[in-house]
Write a protein that holds these residues in place. Sequence first.
Motif, PDB file in Angstrom:
ATOM      1  N   GLU A 174       0.952  -1.316  -0.205  1.00  0.00           N
ATOM      2  CA  GLU A 174      -0.114  -0.135   0.110  1.00  0.00           C
ATOM      3  C   GLU A 174       0.803   1.286  -0.038  1.00  0.00           C
ATOM      4  O   GLU A 174       0.617   2.335  -0.686  1.00  0.00           O
ATOM      5  CB  GLU A 174      -0.805  -0.116   1.084  1.00  0.00           C
ATOM      6  CG  GLU A 174      -2.158   1.069   1.182  1.00  0.00           C
ATOM      7  CD  GLU A 174      -2.960   1.066   2.478  1.00  0.00           C
ATOM      8  OE1 GLU A 174      -3.274   1.982   3.102  1.00  0.00           O
ATOM      9  OE2 GLU A 174      -3.112  -0.117   2.826  1.00  0.00           O
ATOM     10  N   ALA A 175       1.940   1.373   0.769  1.00  0.00           N
ATOM     11  CA  ALA A 175       2.802   2.579   0.828  1.00  0.00           C
ATOM     12  C   ALA A 175       3.483   2.653  -0.560  1.00  0.00           C
ATOM     13  O   ALA A 175       3.640   3.674  -0.953  1.00  0.00           O
ATOM     14  CB  ALA A 175       3.617   2.165   2.068  1.00  0.00           C
ATOM     15  N   GLU A 176       4.038   1.285  -1.128  1.00  0.00           N
ATOM     16  CA  GLU A 176       4.577   1.633  -2.442  1.00  0.00           C
ATOM     17  C   GLU A 176       3.678   2.171  -3.376  1.00  0.00           C
ATOM     18  O   GLU A 176       4.002   2.980  -4.236  1.00  0.00           O
ATOM     19  CB  GLU A 176       5.141   0.157  -2.643  1.00  0.00           C
ATOM     20  CG  GLU A 176       5.965   0.364  -4.015  1.00  0.00           C
ATOM     21  CD  GLU A 176       6.390  -1.024  -4.472  1.00  0.00           C
ATOM     22  OE1 GLU A 176       7.062  -1.116  -5.396  1.00  0.00           O
ATOM     23  OE2 GLU A 176       6.388  -2.010  -3.453  1.00  0.00           O
ATOM     24  N   ALA A 227       1.018   3.975  -2.923  1.00  0.00           N
ATOM     25  CA  ALA A 227       0.880   5.552  -2.701  1.00  0.00           C
ATOM     26  C   ALA A 227       2.112   6.518  -2.908  1.00  0.00           C
ATOM     27  O   ALA A 227       1.938   7.283  -3.767  1.00  0.00           O
ATOM     28  CB  ALA A 227       0.653   5.660  -1.041  1.00  0.00           C
ATOM     29  N   ALA A 228       3.437   5.887  -2.963  1.00  0.00           N
ATOM     30  CA  ALA A 228       4.539   6.664  -3.195  1.00  0.00           C
ATOM     31  C   ALA A 228       4.705   6.606  -4.803  1.00  0.00           C
ATOM     32  O   ALA A 228       4.661   7.790  -5.396  1.00  0.00           O
ATOM     33  CB  ALA A 228       5.623   5.793  -2.814  1.00  0.00           C
ATOM     34  N   LEU A 229       4.002   5.690  -5.449  1.00  0.00           N
ATOM     35  CA  LEU A 229       3.929   5.755  -7.046  1.00  0.00           C
ATOM     36  C   LEU A 229       3.161   6.525  -7.422  1.00  0.00           C
ATOM     37  O   LEU A 229       3.327   7.295  -8.257  1.00  0.00           O
ATOM     38  CB  LEU A 229       3.959   4.243  -7.540  1.00  0.00           C
ATOM     39  CG  LEU A 229       4.032   4.106  -8.889  1.00  0.00           C
ATOM     40  CD1 LEU A 229       5.293   4.435  -9.457  1.00  0.00           C
ATOM     41  CD2 LEU A 229       3.733   2.484  -9.339  1.00  0.00           C
ATOM     42  N   ARG A 230       1.847   6.443  -7.048  1.00  0.00           N
ATOM     43  CA  ARG A 230       0.778   7.549  -7.550  1.00  0.00           C
ATOM     44  C   ARG A 230       1.243   8.963  -6.989  1.00  0.00           C
ATOM     45  O   ARG A 230       1.292   9.832  -8.120  1.00  0.00           O
ATOM     46  CB  ARG A 230      -0.315   7.449  -6.427  1.00  0.00           C
ATOM     47  CG  ARG A 230      -1.322   6.171  -6.988  1.00  0.00           C
ATOM     48  CD  ARG A 230      -2.740   6.257  -6.493  1.00  0.00           C
ATOM     49  NE  ARG A 230      -2.664   6.085  -4.935  1.00  0.00           N
ATOM     50  CZ  ARG A 230      -2.644   4.925  -4.111  1.00  0.00           C
ATOM     51  NH1 ARG A 230      -2.656   3.798  -4.672  1.00  0.00           N
ATOM     52  NH2 ARG A 230      -2.483   5.155  -2.793  1.00  0.00           N
ATOM     53  N   GLY A 231       2.200   9.220  -6.015  1.00  0.00           N
ATOM     54  CA  GLY A 231       2.471  10.618  -5.916  1.00  0.00           C
ATOM     55  C   GLY A 231       3.501  11.053  -6.680  1.00  0.00           C
ATOM     56  O   GLY A 231       3.614  11.950  -7.226  1.00  0.00           O
ATOM     57  N   HIS A 232       4.362  10.095  -7.092  1.00  0.00           N
ATOM     58  CA  HIS A 232       5.547  10.244  -8.066  1.00  0.00           C
ATOM     59  C   HIS A 232       4.722  10.636  -9.314  1.00  0.00           C
ATOM     60  O   HIS A 232       5.236  11.763 -10.199  1.00  0.00           O
ATOM     61  CB  HIS A 232       6.342   9.232  -8.272  1.00  0.00           C
ATOM     62  CG  HIS A 232       7.448   9.383  -9.290  1.00  0.00           C
ATOM     63  ND1 HIS A 232       8.526  10.258  -9.083  1.00  0.00           N
ATOM     64  CD2 HIS A 232       7.621   8.879 -10.323  1.00  0.00           C
ATOM     65  CE1 HIS A 232       9.234   9.970 -10.062  1.00  0.00           C
ATOM     66  NE2 HIS A 232       8.647   9.156 -11.210  1.00  0.00           N
ATOM     67  N   ARG A 233       3.775   9.947  -9.982  1.00  0.00           N
ATOM     68  CA  ARG A 233       3.208  10.195 -11.226  1.00  0.00           C
ATOM     69  C   ARG A 233       2.384  11.497 -10.961  1.00  0.00           C
ATOM     70  O   ARG A 233       2.360  12.240 -12.017  1.00  0.00           O
ATOM     71  CB  ARG A 233       2.230   9.095 -11.432  1.00  0.00           C
ATOM     72  CG  ARG A 233       2.850   7.726 -11.771  1.00  0.00           C
ATOM     73  CD  ARG A 233       1.707   6.460 -11.999  1.00  0.00           C
ATOM     74  NE  ARG A 233       2.590   5.274 -12.390  1.00  0.00           N
ATOM     75  CZ  ARG A 233       1.925   4.146 -12.361  1.00  0.00           C
ATOM     76  NH1 ARG A 233       0.744   4.016 -11.803  1.00  0.00           N
ATOM     77  NH2 ARG A 233       2.492   3.176 -12.745  1.00  0.00           N
ATOM     78  N   GLN A 234       2.046  11.795 -10.224  1.00  0.00           N
ATOM     79  CA  GLN A 234       1.059  13.012  -9.944  1.00  0.00           C
ATOM     80  C   GLN A 234       2.164  14.326 -10.061  1.00  0.00           C
ATOM     81  O   GLN A 234       1.924  15.381 -10.715  1.00  0.00           O
ATOM     82  CB  GLN A 234       0.340  13.136  -8.724  1.00  0.00           C
ATOM     83  CG  GLN A 234      -1.083  12.319  -8.609  1.00  0.00           C
ATOM     84  CD  GLN A 234      -1.689  12.271  -7.318  1.00  0.00           C
ATOM     85  OE1 GLN A 234      -1.234  12.778  -6.304  1.00  0.00           O
ATOM     86  NE2 GLN A 234      -2.886  11.461  -7.192  1.00  0.00           N
ATOM     87  N   GLU A 235       3.156  14.005  -9.289  1.00  0.00           N
ATOM     88  CA  GLU A 235       3.998  15.262  -9.420  1.00  0.00           C
ATOM     89  C   GLU A 235       4.723  15.241 -10.731  1.00  0.00           C
ATOM     90  O   GLU A 235       4.891  16.474 -11.396  1.00  0.00           O
ATOM     91  CB  GLU A 235       5.304  14.984  -8.446  1.00  0.00           C
ATOM     92  CG  GLU A 235       6.468  15.912  -8.450  1.00  0.00           C
ATOM     93  CD  GLU A 235       5.662  17.262  -8.033  1.00  0.00           C
ATOM     94  OE1 GLU A 235       6.463  18.220  -8.474  1.00  0.00           O
ATOM     95  OE2 GLU A 235       4.823  17.587  -7.306  1.00  0.00           O
TER      96      GLU A 235
END
Length: 80
Positions: A20-22, A24-32
């Motif tokens: 789940e944390a991974e 979320a981090a991937l989603r954040g990276h893509r959004q950025e």
Amino acid sequence: MASDDLHSDWAAWLDAELAEAEAAALRGHRQERRRRQLRRALAWAGAVTLAAGLGFGLVYTAQHGPAPRPAVSASPTPAG
């Protein structure tokens, strides 16, 4: 046996949390990355619009600007 079940449950929970944390981090990276691309695209669009507007303004003014004023010659004033 109970210890193995506890360890197994704990390992499954930890794997789920890490996944789940991974994610979320991937989603954040893509959004950025999308935000950066959008910001860059907007900056380029603004620069192109500014350049086109200035170019159009210069060409339009050169073709349709005010008529040139006639040269004014200084006429001598009578001394008196």
